[in-house]
Design a protein around this motif. Structure first.
Motif, PDB file in Angstrom:
ATOM      1  N   MET A  97       7.383   5.409  -0.986  1.00 12.36           N
ATOM      2  CA  MET A  97       7.416   4.119  -0.107  1.00 12.36           C
ATOM      3  C   MET A  97       8.036   3.023  -0.697  1.00 12.36           C
ATOM      4  N   TYR A  98       9.089   2.927  -1.433  1.00 10.01           N
ATOM      5  CA  TYR A  98       9.780   1.901  -2.093  1.00 10.01           C
ATOM      6  C   TYR A  98      10.489   1.203  -0.716  1.00 10.01           C
ATOM      7  N   ARG A  99      10.700  -0.110  -1.298  1.00  8.44           N
ATOM      8  CA  ARG A  99      11.406  -1.014  -0.248  1.00  8.44           C
ATOM      9  C   ARG A  99      12.865  -0.471  -0.104  1.00  8.44           C
ATOM     10  N   GLU A 100      13.292  -0.685   1.372  1.00 11.81           N
ATOM     11  CA  GLU A 100      14.633  -0.108   1.750  1.00 11.81           C
ATOM     12  C   GLU A 100      15.486  -1.087   1.348  1.00 11.81           C
ATOM     13  N   TYR A 101      15.279  -2.595   1.378  1.00 16.27           N
ATOM     14  CA  TYR A 101      16.042  -3.721   1.141  1.00 16.27           C
ATOM     15  C   TYR A 101      15.469  -4.455   0.056  1.00 16.27           C
ATOM     16  N   GLY A 102      16.570  -5.407  -0.332  1.00 15.10           N
ATOM     17  CA  GLY A 102      16.250  -6.281  -1.743  1.00 15.10           C
ATOM     18  C   GLY A 102      16.696  -5.778  -2.811  1.00 15.10           C
ATOM     19  N   PRO A 103      16.553  -6.467  -3.826  1.00 11.70           N
ATOM     20  CA  PRO A 103      16.959  -6.166  -5.376  1.00 11.70           C
ATOM     21  C   PRO A 103      16.441  -4.959  -5.744  1.00 11.70           C
ATOM     22  N   ASP A 104      17.187  -4.094  -6.428  1.00  8.49           N
ATOM     23  CA  ASP A 104      16.654  -2.726  -6.812  1.00  8.49           C
ATOM     24  C   ASP A 104      15.318  -2.915  -7.535  1.00  8.49           C
ATOM     25  N   ALA A 105      15.341  -3.965  -8.357  1.00  6.64           N
ATOM     26  CA  ALA A 105      14.240  -4.083  -9.320  1.00  6.64           C
ATOM     27  C   ALA A 105      12.780  -4.369  -8.615  1.00  6.64           C
ATOM     28  N   MET A 106      12.948  -5.057  -7.453  1.00  9.26           N
ATOM     29  CA  MET A 106      11.789  -5.211  -6.656  1.00  9.26           C
ATOM     30  C   MET A 106      11.549  -3.900  -5.542  1.00  9.26           C
ATOM     31  N   LYS A 107      12.125  -3.238  -5.383  1.00  9.74           N
ATOM     32  CA  LYS A 107      11.985  -2.090  -4.731  1.00  9.74           C
ATOM     33  C   LYS A 107      10.674  -1.468  -4.872  1.00  9.74           C
ATOM     34  N   PRO A 108      10.354  -1.165  -5.981  1.00 14.52           N
ATOM     35  CA  PRO A 108       9.033  -0.231  -6.375  1.00 14.52           C
ATOM     36  C   PRO A 108       7.845  -1.155  -5.899  1.00 14.52           C
ATOM     37  N   VAL A 109       7.911  -2.522  -5.523  1.00 17.02           N
ATOM     38  CA  VAL A 109       6.868  -3.335  -5.123  1.00 17.02           C
ATOM     39  C   VAL A 109       6.154  -2.675  -3.787  1.00 17.02           C
ATOM     40  N   GLY A 110       7.111  -2.330  -3.092  1.00 21.63           N
ATOM     41  CA  GLY A 110       6.674  -1.698  -1.840  1.00 21.63           C
ATOM     42  C   GLY A 110       5.749  -0.427  -1.946  1.00 21.63           C
ATOM     43  N   GLU A 111       5.911   0.210  -3.102  1.00 22.32           N
ATOM     44  CA  GLU A 111       4.879   1.489  -3.491  1.00 22.32           C
ATOM     45  C   GLU A 111       3.468   0.742  -3.482  1.00 22.32           C
ATOM     46  N   VAL A 112       3.192  -0.268  -4.248  1.00 21.95           N
ATOM     47  CA  VAL A 112       2.014  -1.137  -4.380  1.00 21.95           C
ATOM     48  C   VAL A 112       1.703  -1.764  -3.081  1.00 21.95           C
ATOM     49  N   GLU A 113       2.427  -2.209  -2.327  1.00 19.53           N
ATOM     50  CA  GLU A 113       1.952  -2.406  -0.777  1.00 19.53           C
ATOM     51  C   GLU A 113       1.323  -1.212   0.052  1.00 19.53           C
ATOM     52  N   PHE A 114       2.050  -0.311  -0.082  1.00 17.35           N
ATOM     53  CA  PHE A 114       1.824   0.971   0.520  1.00 17.35           C
ATOM     54  C   PHE A 114       0.386   1.156   0.242  1.00 17.35           C
ATOM     55  N   VAL A 115       0.107   1.410  -1.194  1.00 21.76           N
ATOM     56  CA  VAL A 115      -1.102   1.846  -1.454  1.00 21.76           C
ATOM     57  C   VAL A 115      -2.357   1.023  -1.288  1.00 21.76           C
ATOM     58  N   ARG A 116      -1.996  -0.247  -1.495  1.00 26.60           N
ATOM     59  CA  ARG A 116      -2.973  -0.928  -1.150  1.00 26.60           C
ATOM     60  C   ARG A 116      -3.547  -1.004   0.424  1.00 26.60           C
ATOM     61  N   GLY A 117      -2.659  -0.604   1.286  1.00 25.64           N
ATOM     62  CA  GLY A 117      -2.824  -0.403   2.627  1.00 25.64           C
ATOM     63  C   GLY A 117      -3.813   0.954   2.723  1.00 25.64           C
ATOM     64  N   ILE A 118      -3.103   1.665   2.052  1.00 23.55           N
ATOM     65  CA  ILE A 118      -3.884   3.254   1.942  1.00 23.55           C
ATOM     66  C   ILE A 118      -5.644   2.772   1.503  1.00 23.55           C
ATOM     67  N   SER A 119      -5.702   2.253   0.585  1.00 24.50           N
ATOM     68  CA  SER A 119      -7.110   1.918  -0.276  1.00 24.50           C
ATOM     69  C   SER A 119      -7.686   1.307   0.773  1.00 24.50           C
ATOM     70  N   ALA A 120      -7.344  -0.025   1.525  1.00 22.79           N
ATOM     71  CA  ALA A 120      -8.027  -0.648   2.668  1.00 22.79           C
ATOM     72  C   ALA A 120      -8.347   0.489   3.442  1.00 22.79           C
ATOM     73  N   GLN A 121      -7.525   1.228   4.133  1.00 24.34           N
ATOM     74  CA  GLN A 121      -7.771   2.353   5.209  1.00 24.34           C
ATOM     75  C   GLN A 121      -9.061   3.288   4.779  1.00 24.34           C
ATOM     76  N   ALA A 122      -9.025   3.549   3.507  1.00 22.11           N
ATOM     77  CA  ALA A 122     -10.068   4.472   2.935  1.00 22.11           C
ATOM     78  C   ALA A 122     -11.456   3.770   3.101  1.00 22.11           C
ATOM     79  N   ARG A 123     -11.381   2.332   2.882  1.00 25.19           N
ATOM     80  CA  ARG A 123     -12.932   1.718   2.897  1.00 25.19           C
ATOM     81  C   ARG A 123     -13.445   1.650   4.188  1.00 25.19           C
TER      82      ARG A 123
END
Length: 349
Positions: free
Chosen positions: A71-97
């Motif tokens: 779930m990398y970000r589709e847009y923005g600087p390449d260096a920042m695209k992996p931030v999307g993975e952290v956003e995605f997993v934080r959402g999963i973590s909240a869902q699990a709670r």
């Protein structure tokens, strides 16, 4: 980001041939290494992971998500695209709670995927990841596993050799240390000497070796496995002398390890699996001690070779004669301590 894997996808019908009741079902577990993704033809998100835990009958109280280019970000600087993975997993973590998917605190810690070859410029990426993680980001993994033999490959995207000792990588790793973030590393046994130099160069950085230090069983490593086992052990022994290095025990279902469980008519039982992997687990325990070792599932990657329940039963068989304190460390406490997981929020049976 489209990612293909050299590891076999799980076959539910094949896995269903072996069913076992859980051994030590009350034993608290922190699964120190797993992934979540939605790839073409292979979906493994919270529901699938929770089902594996539930069907296994294990008391998995928390888990650590590790970078997998999800779930990398589709847009923005390449260096920042992996931030999307952290956003995605934080959402999963909240869902699990919510408790709707069981009592496991899924993704109680997140290991993201920043590119440390950015050097000091990775600082902005790490800051963004920490903000996106909301306190859950505990470390980073940059893929570095490499080998000159093309047969030996487990990274979906191959990388050049020698990255860990470049000036840029070391500078990026220093940025992790400044933020008290861990460095997870998936390396092959042929690269362990590089990790020794990295660990000695950055003694303030805690390094977590994935998958038992990458013992190999493909290509030329299929020949004279006893000698290659001895070489792996010797390299791991030198690494264990670095007090800032920890190790995860798992990943044995990957073809690169050479066990070929996935090619058999039936998946292994926990007894068969334990017999195969015990020599590797025992060496890691001997060299690093219980307090620097932790069990991992490496799911869903290893699900191509055995079920979740069979894997944890195999670990229980290996630990059969350990003390209660030793089991507590490797199944639970080492990962909880290292990844700073708040166990007060984790339900137990």
């Amino acid at each position: 980001m489209l990612v293909t894997s050299p590891n076999p996808n799980p076959n539910p019908e094949w896995l269903a041939q072996v069913k076992e009741a859980p051994l030590l079902p009350e034993l608290a577990i922190v699964d120190a290494h797993h992934h979540l993704w939605d790839r073409s033809g292979f979906r493994y998100l919270l529901e699938e992971y929770a089902d594996d835990i539930g069907f296994s009958g294990r008391n998995v109280v928390a888990s650590v998500f590790v970078q997998c280019r999800s779930m990398y970000r589709e847009y923005g600087p390449d260096a920042m695209k992996p931030v999307g993975e952290v956003e995605f997993v934080r959402g999963i973590s909240a869902q699990a709670r919510s408790g709707h998917y069981g009592q496991t605190k899924v993704a109680a810690a997140i290991v993201g995927g920043a590119d440390l070859l950015l050097g000091n410029e990775v600082a902005a990426v790490l800051d963004a990841m920490q903000e996106a993680g909301g306190g859950l980001l505990k470390g980073v993994r940059t893929p570095v596993a490499a080998h000159p033999d093309p047969v030996i490959r487990s990274n979906p995207i191959p990388v050049p050799e020698g990255l860990m000792l470049t000036r840029e990588f070391i500078a990026g790793a220093q940025q992790l240390a400044k933020r008290h973030l861990l460095l997870d590393l998936w390396v092959y046994q042929s690269q362990l000497h590089e990790v020794v130099r990295l660990a000695q160069t950055l003694p303030a950085l805690s390094i977590v070796i994935n998958h038992a230090g990458g013992p190999l069983g493909l290509g030329t490593y299929q020949i004279d496995r006893e000698q290659h086992f001895a070489d792996w052990r010797a390299a791991l022994s030198e690494l264990a002398s670095c007090p800032n290095v920890f190790i995860k025990l798992g990943g044995f279902g990957m073809p690169i390890m050479g066990f070929e469980f996935f090619s058999k008519a039936q998946p292994p039982s926990s007894q068969e699996l334990a017999q195969c992997i015990a020599p590797y687990v025992n060496v890691c325990i001997e060299l690093f001690g219980y307090e620097r070792c932790m069990f991992e599932s490496n799911f869903p990657v290893d699900k191509g070779s055995y079920s979740y329940g069979v894997l944890w039963n195999a670990f229980c068989r290996i630990a059969e004669h350990w003390s209660d304190w030793a089991r507590h460390q490797v199944f639970h406490a080492t990962a909880q301590r290292l990844y700073q997981i708040d166990m007060h929020e984790c339900a137990t049976k």
